[in-house]
Design a protein around this motif. Structure first.
Motif, PDB file in Angstrom:
ATOM      1  N   CYS A 379       0.825  -1.206   0.000  1.00 12.46           N
ATOM      2  CA  CYS A 379       0.000   0.000   0.000  1.00 12.46           C
ATOM      3  C   CYS A 379       0.863   1.260   0.000  1.00 12.46           C
ATOM      4  O   CYS A 379       2.009   1.244   0.469  1.00 12.46           O
ATOM      5  CB  CYS A 379      -0.901   0.026   1.234  1.00 12.46           C
ATOM      6  SG  CYS A 379      -2.014  -1.376   1.397  1.00 12.46           S
ATOM      7  N   CYS A 382       3.310   2.256   3.065  1.00 16.32           N
ATOM      8  CA  CYS A 382       3.635   1.056   3.839  1.00 16.32           C
ATOM      9  C   CYS A 382       5.070   1.126   4.354  1.00 16.32           C
ATOM     10  O   CYS A 382       6.010   1.387   3.593  1.00 16.32           O
ATOM     11  CB  CYS A 382       3.448  -0.195   2.988  1.00 16.32           C
ATOM     12  SG  CYS A 382       3.843  -1.720   3.857  1.00 16.32           S
ATOM     13  N   CYS A 407       2.196  -9.330   4.700  1.00 16.56           N
ATOM     14  CA  CYS A 407       2.268  -8.288   3.672  1.00 16.56           C
ATOM     15  C   CYS A 407       3.680  -8.170   3.108  1.00 16.56           C
ATOM     16  O   CYS A 407       3.872  -7.951   1.908  1.00 16.56           O
ATOM     17  CB  CYS A 407       1.843  -6.936   4.249  1.00 16.56           C
ATOM     18  SG  CYS A 407       0.107  -6.818   4.715  1.00 16.56           S
ATOM     19  N   CYS A 550       1.063   0.116  10.544  1.00 12.79           N
ATOM     20  CA  CYS A 550       0.414  -0.099   9.252  1.00 12.79           C
ATOM     21  C   CYS A 550      -0.332   1.177   8.890  1.00 12.79           C
ATOM     22  O   CYS A 550      -1.269   1.589   9.584  1.00 12.79           O
ATOM     23  CB  CYS A 550      -0.555  -1.276   9.341  1.00 12.79           C
ATOM     24  SG  CYS A 550      -1.622  -1.445   7.890  1.00 12.79           S
ATOM     25  N   LEU A 552      -2.285   1.915   6.340  1.00  6.70           N
ATOM     26  CA  LEU A 552      -3.675   1.746   5.905  1.00  6.70           C
ATOM     27  C   LEU A 552      -4.587   1.719   7.118  1.00  6.70           C
ATOM     28  O   LEU A 552      -5.619   2.399   7.156  1.00  6.70           O
ATOM     29  CB  LEU A 552      -3.809   0.455   5.096  1.00  6.70           C
ATOM     30  CG  LEU A 552      -5.219   0.132   4.584  1.00  6.70           C
ATOM     31  CD1 LEU A 552      -5.706   1.212   3.641  1.00  6.70           C
ATOM     32  CD2 LEU A 552      -5.238  -1.233   3.887  1.00  6.70           C
ATOM     33  N   CYS A 588       6.564   3.348  -5.004  1.00  3.97           N
ATOM     34  CA  CYS A 588       5.242   3.603  -4.428  1.00  3.97           C
ATOM     35  C   CYS A 588       4.246   3.767  -5.573  1.00  3.97           C
ATOM     36  O   CYS A 588       4.519   4.489  -6.541  1.00  3.97           O
ATOM     37  CB  CYS A 588       5.264   4.868  -3.573  1.00  3.97           C
ATOM     38  SG  CYS A 588       3.631   5.283  -2.887  1.00  3.97           S
ATOM     39  N   LEU A 605      -4.127   8.378  -4.505  1.00  2.00           N
ATOM     40  CA  LEU A 605      -3.361   7.317  -3.848  1.00  2.00           C
ATOM     41  C   LEU A 605      -2.431   7.823  -2.753  1.00  2.00           C
ATOM     42  O   LEU A 605      -2.214   7.133  -1.756  1.00  2.00           O
ATOM     43  CB  LEU A 605      -2.542   6.539  -4.883  1.00  2.00           C
ATOM     44  CG  LEU A 605      -3.338   5.732  -5.919  1.00  2.00           C
ATOM     45  CD1 LEU A 605      -2.386   5.090  -6.927  1.00  2.00           C
ATOM     46  CD2 LEU A 605      -4.156   4.655  -5.225  1.00  2.00           C
TER      47      LEU A 605
END
Length: 625
Positions: A379, A382, A407, A550, A552, A588, A605
């Motif tokens: 992500c 990350c 992950c 994390c 996200l 990324c 994003l």
């Protein structure tokens, strides 16, 4: 229109109908069946079962639930609840049964006073697993019956039946789901729920039965009971309400199938001019021998259609041989029949190979253009990406890196290419230790996530300390079980039911005797590079903890609290020399290469974490004012 409250739905006392996922239907069945103890370790395709449980307020939840540290412990918690008189349930993904196997193979020999249902999420197609493991084999090894639902409706109904049989015979019963059954949606008619107060009286009585399988004097009687239970269930299987006979008056051809392949078969047969008779089985183990024999005897040719291995096929052929039936039995034709999900396209190809004249030649595929393939990736923001970018600068091209489950496994992809071998959860330190033997030239660096560390990583670390293996372990600490949906683990500071004491990884490692431990924020790339470079030069076992939340999970939580401050990274086009370090090395997905060769940052994003800013050699990345 207000959204429906899932928790309220699951606790409704009157009968009702609702469109639900297979995983959600399982939870309603748990409620109606009177489950009192439930446990799990998160793993797709089953985490949505826990999400449905979480929708029921804790104070109104009619059963205890926990995420255990791994599948073996989850099964043991459910076992303990059952022998104390409570109907229990544990659920996890396919390969989770490998972790639980040492205890699982003993279950059928025990007198489970309260009953116990094991929900397995097998994964044909390896959608989120490292293999296509068919757990029907392990079920037969352990003498545990298996229900095979094809839909959310059958998941609900079969769980209720499994719970009933488990309580009647004091034995474990499996409800084997597959990925499509877990995630499919269907309108299900649910029954009445009659809430009953919990009887807190402990019923465990070691004098009433033997729970110590030790020496032939106890093991043989316990094994006989397991075998007798399977035979009793074989009688049930003959008249199970989940067996289905689809009669097309075709005495020449028939098909024996079970589970999801049955639904795909029905889709495919709509194009057939001559439709064979179909016997859909509700249980994969034990099979109803007489029902199968009668079906075989009444058809000249019978195709056994099943996903993954030839589990039913072998048993059907055995039944035919023992019964002296001469019907031609057609199993898997080639290696492709052993691979992948039996979706309609797959079943069409299998049936076309079996009986070429039965189906017309056609391109059996979804209508409309297929979406472009999208490779898996970490992500935006990350910490693992930042860590890999830093760590690769501390290693030589010849050094060996060992991956683990999580992950961070995605680090094996370009451009990082970190992690060159992987077996299963928690293997990395043990495998890395083996790779370090007779190896004085190539440094060995293994990776493991914090959740996997607690799940299965400790024995390998203890072994590395005990045997003084010469390697470095990088613990990718992000504070959650991220890949399966952000479930908590023993280092999170809370569990499924509320706050708890967080276990410090650093202190735990010190207690295990690890002498060399470095803790670095994964966003501090230069410090992390230096830490790994120093660690790999040390003799013996060393650990680097690359820690960062994390992002996200963090941004979602901040958004819910109304505290998320939107920041944006941009490219100073005047400074940018089009070296493409941000695209090719840091990678990324927020960075987008335009047709004119320039690089832009996607506003949709980019989360504005800024971990990328330090990677640009000409300092063309900046926060927008």
């Amino acid at each position: 229109m207000a959204l429906k409250d899932m928790g309220e739905m699951l606790l409704r006392e009157e009968p009702f109908s609702e469109i639900v996922m297979g995983d959600t239907a399982i939870v309603r069945a748990m409620v109606e069946a009177g489950v009192r103890v439930a446990s799990s370790y998160p793993g797709s395709p089953t985490p949505e079962i826990a999400e449905a449980i979480a929708s029921i307020p804790h104070e109104r939840r009619p059963f205890y639930f926990e995420f255990s540290t791994n599948e073996k412990v989850a099964l043991e918690v459910a076992f303990g609840g059952s022998i104390n008189g409570h109907l229990s349930c544990c659920f996890f993904k396919s390969v989770g049964l490998n972790v639980a196997a040492d205890s699982f193979v003993q279950l059928s020999m025990m007198n489970l006073l309260g009953g116990m249902v094991i929900v397995l999420g097998d994964d044909p197609g390896a959608n989120s697993s490292q293999n296509e493991q068919d757990n029907r084999h392990l079920a037969r090894l352990a003498y545990v019956p298996v229900f095979e639902p094809a839909s959310p409706k059958e998941s609900y109904e079969m769980f209720l039946e499994a719970a009933k049989l488990s309580k009647e015979h004091n034995m474990p019963v499996i409800v084997r789901l597959t990925t499509h059954v877990c995630h499919a949606k269907e309108k299900v008619r649910f029954g009445r729920w009659n809430p009953k107060p919990l009887d807190p009286t402990p019923r465990f009585d070691p004098k009433s039965d033997s729970y110590i399988p030790l020496t032939a004097a106890t093991v043989y009687p316990m094994k006989r009971r397991a075998l007798e239970n399977v035979e009793r269930l074989r009688e049930y299987a003959e008249f199970s309400p989940f067996n289905l006979f689809v009669k097309n008056d075709n005495n020449r051809r028939g098909i024996i199938t079970a589970g999801l392949p049955f639904l795909s078969l029905m889709d495919v047969l709509q194009f057939a001019d001559e439709k064979p008779d179909i016997l859909k089985l509700g249980m994969a183990y034990p099979l109803p021998r007489k029902l199968v024999a009668d079906f075989l005897a009444s058809h000249d040719e019978v195709k056994v259609l099943e996903e993954l291995d030839n589990f039913i096929e072998v048993e059907v052929k055995s039944i035919a041989f023992d019964s002296g039936i001469k019907s031609r039995i057609i199993g898997k034709k080639d290696l492709e029949d052993w691979v992948g999900e039996y979706v309609p396209e797959k079943v069409y190809s299998v049936m076309k190979k079996t009986w070429p004249d039965m189906l017309p030649d056609m391109g059996f595929s979804p209508k409309g253009p297929m979406p472009s393939p999208r490779p898996p990736q970490l992500c935006p923001g990350c910490g693992h990406r930042s860590a890999f970018y830093a760590i690769i600068r501390a290693l030589k091209d010849t050094d060996i890196t060992v991956a683990d489950i999580g992950c961070h496994t995605l680090g094996y992809l370009e451009p990082h290419e970190m992690g060159q071998v992987m077996l299963c959860m928690g293997h990395s330190t043990g495998t890395g230790s083996g790779l370090s033997l007779f190896n004085d030239e190539r440094k060995v660096v293994a990776f493991i996530g914090d959740s996997t560390l607690f799940h299965a990583g400790l024995p390998g670390i203890i072994n590395a300390v005990f045997n003084r293996h010469n390697m470095t372990l990088v613990i990718m600490e992000n504070g959650t079980t991220a890949m399966t949906g952000h479930q908590d683990h023993p280092g999170s500071g809370k569990n499924f039911n509320g706050p708890t004491d967080a276990i410090s990884i650093k202190k735990m490692l010190e207690g295990l005797g690890v002498k060399s431990i470095r803790v670095v924020d994964a966003y501090s790339q230069q410090k992390l590079t230096e830490a790994v470079r120093e660690a790999v030069l040390e003799e013996g076992f060393s650990v680097v903890i690359a820690s960062h939340p994390c992002m996200l999970k963090f941004t979602r939580e901040q958004r819910r609290k109304g505290k998320l401050t939107k920041r944006q990274v941009s490219v100073d086009q005047e400074k940018c020399k089009r070296i493409y370090e941000c695209v090719k090395a840091f990678a990324c997905p927020s960075f987008q290469l335009k047709d004119d060769g320039s690089v832009e940052v996607s506003e949709e994003l980019c989360i504005g974490d800024g971990s990328c800013v330090q990677t640009c050699p000409v300092k063309a990345l900046r926060y927008e004012d």
